[in-house]
Design a protein around this motif. Structure first.
Motif, PDB file in Angstrom:
ATOM      1  N   GLY A 146       0.783  -1.235   0.000  1.00 42.87           N
ATOM      2  CA  GLY A 146       0.000   0.000   0.000  1.00 42.87           C
ATOM      3  C   GLY A 146       0.811   1.279   0.000  1.00 42.87           C
ATOM      4  N   PRO A 147       1.821   1.416   0.878  1.00 41.74           N
ATOM      5  CA  PRO A 147       2.608   2.653   0.847  1.00 41.74           C
ATOM      6  C   PRO A 147       3.295   2.910  -0.494  1.00 41.74           C
ATOM      7  CG  PRO A 147       2.967   1.505   2.895  1.00 41.74           C
ATOM      8  CD  PRO A 147       2.144   0.590   2.032  1.00 41.74           C
TER       9      PRO A 147
ATOM     10  N   VAL B 107      -4.404   3.891   3.141  1.00 39.71           N
ATOM     11  CA  VAL B 107      -4.120   3.409   1.786  1.00 39.71           C
ATOM     12  C   VAL B 107      -5.419   3.161   1.029  1.00 39.71           C
ATOM     13  CG1 VAL B 107      -3.162   1.490   0.479  1.00 39.71           C
ATOM     14  CG2 VAL B 107      -1.868   2.475   2.344  1.00 39.71           C
ATOM     15  N   GLY B 108      -6.382   2.497   1.664  1.00 43.27           N
ATOM     16  CA  GLY B 108      -7.655   2.193   1.004  1.00 43.27           C
ATOM     17  C   GLY B 108      -8.404   3.447   0.588  1.00 43.27           C
TER      18      GLY B 108
ATOM     19  N   ASN C   7      -8.351   8.627  -5.140  1.00 43.15           N
ATOM     20  CA  ASN C   7      -7.559   8.881  -6.340  1.00 43.15           C
ATOM     21  C   ASN C   7      -8.276   8.362  -7.585  1.00 43.15           C
ATOM     22  OD1 ASN C   7      -5.210   9.759  -7.753  1.00 43.15           O
ATOM     23  ND2 ASN C   7      -4.615   7.610  -7.906  1.00 43.15           N
ATOM     24  N   ALA C   8      -8.904   7.191  -7.474  1.00 45.47           N
ATOM     25  CA  ALA C   8      -9.638   6.649  -8.622  1.00 45.47           C
ATOM     26  C   ALA C   8     -10.862   7.505  -8.954  1.00 45.47           C
ATOM     27  CB  ALA C   8     -10.073   5.213  -8.332  1.00 45.47           C
ATOM     28  N   ILE C   9     -11.578   7.945  -7.936  1.00 40.85           N
ATOM     29  CA  ILE C   9     -12.777   8.779  -8.159  1.00 40.85           C
ATOM     30  C   ILE C   9     -12.384  10.132  -8.744  1.00 40.85           C
ATOM     31  CG2 ILE C   9     -14.633  10.028  -6.999  1.00 40.85           C
ATOM     32  CD1 ILE C   9     -14.805   7.640  -5.057  1.00 40.85           C
ATOM     33  N   LEU C  10     -11.372  10.763  -8.164  1.00 46.95           N
ATOM     34  CA  LEU C  10     -10.954  12.069  -8.667  1.00 46.95           C
ATOM     35  C   LEU C  10     -10.291  11.971 -10.038  1.00 46.95           C
ATOM     36  CD1 LEU C  10      -9.625  13.654  -5.362  1.00 46.95           C
ATOM     37  CD2 LEU C  10     -11.799  14.106  -6.531  1.00 46.95           C
ATOM     38  N   GLY C  11      -9.700  10.822 -10.342  1.00 43.04           N
ATOM     39  CA  GLY C  11      -9.097  10.618 -11.658  1.00 43.04           C
ATOM     40  C   GLY C  11     -10.137  10.571 -12.757  1.00 43.04           C
ATOM     41  N   ILE C  12     -11.357  10.148 -12.429  1.00 45.15           N
ATOM     42  CA  ILE C  12     -12.427  10.103 -13.409  1.00 45.15           C
ATOM     43  C   ILE C  12     -12.840  11.521 -13.818  1.00 45.15           C
ATOM     44  CG2 ILE C  12     -14.863   9.478 -13.743  1.00 45.15           C
ATOM     45  CD1 ILE C  12     -14.327   7.057 -11.923  1.00 45.15           C
TER      46      ILE C  12
END
Length: 92
Positions: A54-55, A78-79, A85-90
């Motif tokens: 995770g780190p 980490v979760g 990050n995935a949501i904001l990447g969209i």
């Protein structure tokens, strides 16, 4: 080893023992309560992977928000960081 670190110019992430013991043990207890010995093994395994890998996964994300050289060996950090990050990447 120090010379190798300078030549490669890459960060070295050293996992600490406290999260492995406390978070991994808690995951094992809850896994045992819900799934028996198989749940205990799965809970401990997933937690161990999140703490170990995770780190390294969250390191580039931390650098992109201005916290270069920072990472945390916690499963919740980490979760949540990877999900955000995935949501904001969209939307970016």
């Amino acid at each position: 080893m120090y010379t190798c670190f300078i030549l490669l110019k890459t960060p070295v992430i050293i996992p600490v023992a406290v999260p492995y013991f406390f978070i991994g043990a808690t995951a094992g207890v809850f896994g045992n309560a819900t799934g028996g010995w198989k749940g205990a093994i799965a809970g401990g395994f997933v937690t161990g992977i999140l703490i170990a890998v995770g780190p390294a996964l969250i390191y580039p994300i931390m650098s992109s928000i201005g916290l270069t050289g920072t990472s945390f060996p916690e499963t919740d950090f980490v979760g949540v960081g990877l999900i955000l990050n995935a949501i904001l990447g969209i939307f970016h």
